[in-house]
Structures are given as C-alpha cells and as structure tokens.
Design a protein around this motif. Structure first.
Motif, mmCIF file in Angstrom:
data_model
loop_
_atom_site.group_PDB
_atom_site.id
_atom_site.type_symbol
_atom_site.label_atom_id
_atom_site.label_comp_id
_atom_site.label_asym_id
_atom_site.label_seq_id
_atom_site.Cartn_x
_atom_site.Cartn_y
_atom_site.Cartn_z
ATOM 1 N N PHE A 433 0.913 -1.309 0.398
ATOM 2 C CA PHE A 433 0.058 0.518 -0.133
ATOM 3 C C PHE A 433 0.879 1.963 -0.153
ATOM 4 O O PHE A 433 0.648 2.391 -0.649
ATOM 5 N N LEU A 434 1.535 1.022 0.913
ATOM 6 C CA LEU A 434 2.233 2.747 1.128
ATOM 7 C C LEU A 434 3.635 2.382 -0.525
ATOM 8 O O LEU A 434 3.175 3.698 -1.523
ATOM 9 N N ILE A 435 4.212 1.963 -1.350
ATOM 10 C CA ILE A 435 4.467 1.223 -2.741
ATOM 11 C C ILE A 435 3.509 2.657 -3.674
ATOM 12 O O ILE A 435 3.933 2.933 -4.254
ATOM 13 N N GLY A 442 3.443 10.989 -6.733
ATOM 14 C CA GLY A 442 4.404 11.049 -7.820
ATOM 15 C C GLY A 442 5.956 11.311 -7.438
ATOM 16 O O GLY A 442 6.576 12.224 -7.723
ATOM 17 N N ILE A 443 6.835 10.116 -6.737
ATOM 18 C CA ILE A 443 7.788 10.357 -5.806
ATOM 19 C C ILE A 443 8.594 9.456 -6.627
ATOM 20 O O ILE A 443 8.715 8.516 -7.162
ATOM 21 N N ILE A 444 10.039 10.127 -6.518
ATOM 22 C CA ILE A 444 10.906 9.308 -8.072
ATOM 23 C C ILE A 444 11.504 8.383 -6.791
ATOM 24 O O ILE A 444 11.471 8.589 -5.182
ATOM 25 N N ALA A 559 11.395 19.059 -10.472
ATOM 26 C CA ALA A 559 11.646 19.563 -9.515
ATOM 27 C C ALA A 559 10.642 19.973 -8.682
ATOM 28 O O ALA A 559 9.990 19.746 -7.437
ATOM 29 N N VAL A 560 10.139 21.376 -9.476
ATOM 30 C CA VAL A 560 8.779 21.687 -9.270
ATOM 31 C C VAL A 560 7.677 20.888 -8.463
ATOM 32 O O VAL A 560 7.033 20.521 -6.852
ATOM 33 N N SER A 561 7.571 19.617 -9.436
ATOM 34 C CA SER A 561 6.327 18.745 -8.907
ATOM 35 C C SER A 561 7.161 17.431 -7.507
ATOM 36 O O SER A 561 5.805 16.920 -6.901
ATOM 37 N N LEU A 562 7.778 17.408 -7.917
ATOM 38 C CA LEU A 562 8.575 16.352 -6.233
ATOM 39 C C LEU A 562 8.832 17.706 -4.998
ATOM 40 O O LEU A 562 8.101 16.349 -4.352
#
Length: 680
Positions: A433-435, A442-444, A559-562
């Motif tokens: 669930f965490l994944i 939207g995490i790299i 970078a902004v979205s992250l």
C-alpha cells in the motif's frame, strides 16, 4: 498472429458461456480455477501480440521511418445493410490498442487470482453466486478487449454498451442489498444518458459524412496518420484527414451556435467518454459503484472501464486536432473534475470512496493531458503522457484497491476508523500500500513520478494556468493518499474487538497480486514510453534504454512537482501519523469547505432535486395529469357516447318481426311523402 488475436477475444467469451451456463453445477474451486486459467491464457496471448508488435521490428508493424503502423489482423463483415453501410467486427493493432491489451489482461488476471481468496470468508465459506461472479468477470474482460481492438466506430459502440451492461451486473452482484441495486441502476442510467451523446455524435458524423463526402468509419481511415509537414499535417490512406476536414469544414453542412458539425459531433462523442470516465457532471455513479465487491472496483473502476473515455479521445485524436475547440472543452472539464475529486477525497472516511474519488481525479489528469497535446510542442507529448499515465495508474490504482480489499477482508469494514495501526499486523499489505501511495503521489523513482511529470510538462507547454492548476491537484493527491495511509497503518494502536482474531495478511492468492502490482509500480516508469506510444506512431527519443525517461525529463518541471509532493506528504505526516488535534482544528477553521467536500459538493442532492422536484413534480406530473384527464378522458368520452347511443338504439334490433314490418311501412310512407313533395 491472426489466430492469437481471435483467441484473445474468444477465450473470455467462452469462459463467460461455460461459467454462466454450467457454473452452478461446478464446485466453487473448480469455477475459480477455470476462470483464472482462461484469463491467464488470454494474458499470455495478449502479451505475445503486444510485445511482438512493439519489439519485433517487422516491416508489417513499423516502416522505414521508424513509425509504428496500424495493422488490421482480421476484419469480418457482420451486418450489411447497404453497399456502403456495413458493420464489421475486427481486430486493430496499433500502439494504444496494444497498450490496452497489456493493461486489461494484466489487471483482469490479477483480479481473477485475487478473487479466489477474497470471495470466501475466514472459515473458507464461498460467497453465494461465486460462479456467477467469475462469469461476469469474463464477460467484462471480453467486452473491454473487444472495445479497444475495434476496427471501426460502430464496433466500438457495440462493445461500449456491452461494457456498460457487464458493469451493471458486477456492481449489482450483491443484488439482495438495496444499496447495491440502487448503485448499479444509477451507474447504468447515468452512463446510458452519456452514451446517448456518443450515439448522436456517431450519427452526426455518419449523416453529414455520407451527405457531403466519402467518409469511412474504419479507424485506419480516420486516424492512421503521419506528420508530413505543416501544409499537410495528416496524410491518411484514401480517406485523408484533409478530406475529412473538407467534408465537414468546407462544405455546405450546417453550423449551430457558430460551431461546425465536426465540432458538435466530437463534443457529443466526448460526452460518452465523460460518462464512462466519470467526468463532471456525470461522475455521480462511480463512488456509489463501490457497492460491488472490491475486486470489481479494482478491475472496472480503477484500471479498465473508467479509461474507456480516455481511450475514445485518444483513438479519435487526429480528428480532435482538427477542431481544437473540442480539445479546449476536454481540458476545462478535466481540470475542474481533477480539482473537485481531489478536494472531496481529502475528507472521506470510507477507504474505497477515497480511492474512487482518486480515480476520478487521475482519469481527469489523463483527459487534461490529451486536451493540451499539440503536435508542435514536443511531438504531442501530452498524448504520450496521457497514455503513459493510463498505463502506470492502472497498475498502482489496482494495487491500492486490492490492498483495500485485503484490509476490508481482515477488518470487516470499509471505515478507516475501524483500522489504525495495522502495519504491525499486516506487513505485506502495509508495504505494498505504501508503494502504491508513493507511486500515485509522484515520488521518484516510482511509476507515477514519470507519467505525472510528462503530463505537467505538457500543461507547461500549453498554458501556465493549467500547469499551476494541475500541480496543485498533484499536491492534493499526495496529501489525501498519505492521509489515508497514516490513518490506516499508523495514527494510534489498533484495538482488537473482544472475541475477534488479530488481523493478518491474506492467503497467497490475495498476496501474490499485491506483490506483483507493487513491483510493476516500482519499475513501470522506466519503460521508454515515448518510443512506443505516440499520436502519430513516430518515436520521440533517439535512444531506447532503461534510463531514457530520466535522460529526457524536464528537470525544472520535475523538481517543482517533486517538491510539491514532498511538502504535501510532510503536511499529511504532521497531521495524521500520530493522533493529534490538528485535523479537528482544520475542520473547525474551515467548517463550510469541509462540509461541502464531505457531502461531495451536494451533487447527489442537486440531481435528486432536479429529478424529483423539477422533472417528476413540475414536468412529469402535469404530463401525467394531461394524459389521464385529457387524452384518456377524451377517449373515455367517445366510449361513453358510443355506449349510450348503442343503448338508445338497441331496441331497433329486438328480433320482433311485427316491429320490423311496422318500421318498414313507416319508412316507406315517409319516402313516398318526400318524393311526392319533391315532385310538386
């Protein structure tokens, strides 16, 4: 290849017929294994066809310029009304249909496998109607596969309606529950209303296309295109898009409110997509559709049926490019829907409803991406981004729904207030669930990061307004998903009700799909999508490696979205990781906004007011009164007059011979008198 494509459609259909007709005579386990194996074989065939298409390099699938072609594997005449009006059933293979083959069969197989565990309780007792459930799953899979490989718009519409029917059956699986019955009727009615627009759009295209030009509804004629320069953007075999444009824009075809027939037809067709994909204001059916079993939510309302509207716009994208006004409507509807659904998801208590509104918001992301796509900006990156997000979202949203099913199966409730602190009891469900949450936030390097970044890049190239708008919605997405994560797995210690067992991870049939989909959500973002699925079949990148997407990222946008996602996650962590008064304070500070979001901005109440107070009371009741008292009253009056007249004259047919002679004599005397008077 042709034989494999036939089996891709025939196997789910055969499974539906076998399980539907003979399933009740089978043991539950046999029905489950049979349905799962059938879908597994279909998945293997679909993967073989799709991978062959994408990576074989055959001249049948790719030309010398590196452009992927549209290939019709088979196309049989089904109904022939006239020489020109022929409805065919076939199998069209191109980038987006190959993509959907992978998505549908993967998620469907995982749901089939998962349901073997979900559809029985902790004591091993199977759900009533288990075999029927698997029959409906097979019918839905067949319908969706037939829709995405349709060679023409008529075939698509046929399977479009069949998808709606199978969705109705699955949502209403628990037909003894009034709420499930109401939900399936609501879904069916709302989507049928939307499909009326789709049908009108098809009819408008067919009528004016036949009247003012030679118009072909085969998708290979409508949308098989290659960029050939600014002067002639679309070169299509025989019936070129330029000819289509001349048919509708430079012909005597009428206009309405300043818009051409093509514009109205495309908007009406999009209306059908709005219904299937739950866009404002036709979104009200999707949250209630959670009344169906959770695997149904994962299959229909996370990964397959709800993307049908996105697929429809993508399939007709070259036509939409000729009428950008229709694309602007798509952007506006999508942006409003994305923000609305994200705000509502921030305050819901039912975990499936949170995921349902999340689905609405993410589908709207895809719509916005298609709407802002233009060939002149990064080769139509918005088109690729929308399809990329369709692929990645299908995996991690199916994962999230199946995790929710595991939680509900363990706790016996959809309400997160009955959960809390479950990370210690359900470690596999917790990690997967965490994944899923990291991917959708939207995490790299998770899948959602890459597809969301491409969508924001497309918005950035189209309009700063839409870029800022969708970036804010992306931040809300990260916030409400981690709010849900912390409230389920952290917040406070879980209290086990007296007499209940401690919750635990489920059987392997339910755990394996979670692990598989979690693994895909980790690596799917590295698929070099820009070289596989583009609006014109032309690859976007020179290289094709595992790091292609990283090499071609717009790092300023990324970078902004992250940063936005990280800030949103930190806010959710502060507010919801441990029990504290911060959520209550926020609710007290913004009571009106919280109330409106919790009640879904009162859309259901608005629909009930319109239908009951206006349509039923103000329109239907007067019409019913007019029908009963005027129409029926007039007919009743004619009947009464006729009846009374018949009673008045029935003595003339008494059967008394003397009376008949007397009448004859009187009649003869009267006639003689009249003749005598006339002769005078």
């Amino acid at each position: 290849m042709e034989m494999m494509s036939i089996f891709i459609l025939c196997i789910p259909l055969c499974m539906f017929l076998i399980l539907g007709l003979f399933g009740k005579y089978m043991p539950h386990k046999v029905a489950g294994i049979l349905g799962t194996l059938g879908m597994g074989v279909t998945m293997v065939l679909a993967y073989t066809v799709a991978l062959t298409y994408f990576f074989s390099g055959s001249p049948e699938f790719i030309n010398e310029a590196g452009e992927r072609l549209q290939v019709v594997l088979f196309n049989y005449d089904w109904l022939q009304f006239t020489d020109k009006l022929v409805i065919r059933l076939g199998f069209l293979l191109d980038p987006i249909s190959a993509l959907l083959l992978v998505v549908i069969t993967t998620v469907s197989f995982m749901v089939h496998l998962y349901s073997n565990g979900y559809m029985r309780d902790h004591h091993g007792v199977w759900e009533t109607g288990f075999q029927r459930f698997y029959a409906f799953l097979s019918l839905f899979s067949f319908s969706m596969l037939g829709l995405v490989v349709a060679t023409n718009i008529f075939q698509m519409y046929i399977f479009w309606e069949l998808v709606g029917a199978s969705s109705f059956l699955l949502i209403g699986f628990y037909y003894v529950k009034p709420s499930a019955v109401a939900a399936c009727k609501k879904a069916f009615i709302v989507t049928r209303f939307a499909d009326l627009g789709f049908l009108l759009g098809i009819l408008a295209l067919s009528f004016y296309g036949a009247k003012y030009g030679n118009f072909n509804f085969d998708f290979t004629s409508l949308t098989s295109s290659a960029v050939a320069g600014a002067a002639n953007v679309f070169q299509i075999d025989l019936s070129t898009a330029e000819a289509v444009k001349n048919t509708f824009l430079n012909s005597p075809a009428p206009t309405f409110l300043g818009a051409s027939v093509l514009t109205w037809a495309l908007v009406l067709i999009f209306m059908g997509g709005m219904g299937k994909s739950a866009m404002l204001p036709l979104h009200i059916w999707l949250p209630d559709a959670m009344e169906g079993p959770t695997p149904v939510s994962a299959l229909i309302h996370a990964a397959t049926m709800v993307v049908a509207g996105v697929y429809l716009v993508a399939r007709l994208f070259p036509l939409y490019l000729m009428e950008t006004a229709a694309l602007e409507i798509i952007v506006i509807v999508g942006a409003l829907t994305a923000l609305y659904a994200a705000m509502v998801a921030c305050v819901q208590i039912d975990i499936k409803r949170v995921l349902a509104f999340s689905t609405i918001s993410q589908i709207a992301f895809m719509m916005v991406s298609l709407g802002v796509a233009r060939p002149e900006f990064h080769h139509g990156v918005g088109y690729m981004a929308g399809m990329f997000h369709l692929f990645t979202h299908a995996m991690f949203k199916a994962l999230l729904f199946l995790c929710a099913g595991a939680l509900i199966h363990a706790i016996g409730s959809n309400d997160y207030t009955a959960m809390h602190g479950l990370r210690k009891y359900m470690p596999v469900t917790h990690i997967t669930f965490l994944i899923g949450c990291l991917a959708i936030a939207g995490i790299i390097p998770f899948a959602g990061f890459f597809s969301k970044d491409e969508i924001l890049t497309a918005c950035f190239g189209n309009s700063m307004l839409w870029y800022i708008w969708m970036s804010f919605v992306a931040g809300l997405t990260a916030f409400y998903m981690f709010r849900l994560y912390y409230l389920i797995f952290w917040w406070k210690e879980h209290k086990i009700p007296e007499g209940h067992h401690a919750p635990h991870d489920q059987a392997w049939t339910m755990t394996v799909p979670l692990v598989f989909l979690a693994a895909v959500s980790c690596v799917a973002g590295f698929v070099p999508f820009g070289n596989l699925v583009t609006w014109n079949g032309h690859p976007m990148f020179d290289s094709m490696s595992f790091f292609t997407n990283l090499e071609h990222l717009n790092w300023s946008v990324a970078a902004v979205s992250l940063a936005v996602a990280v800030v949103a996650i930190l806010i959710a962590t502060v507010m919801y990781k441990k029990e504290n008064p911060a959520p209550a304070r926020m609710k007290a500070a913004l009571p009106a906004l919280w109330r409106w979001c919790y009640h879904r901005f009162y859309w259901d109440e608005l629909y009930l007011f319109i239908t009951r107070n206006i349509i039923f009371d103000r329109i239907c009741k007067p019409i019913a009164w007019f029908d009963r008292h005027i129409i029926d009253g007039t007919m009743d009056m004619f009947a009464a007059v006729t009846q009374r007249a018949s009673f008045a004259i029935k003595g003339l047919q008494s059967g008394n011979v003397q009376f008949y002679v007397w009448l004859y004599l009187v009649g003869a005397l009267l006639m003689a008198t009249v003749v005598w008077i006339c002769l005078l």
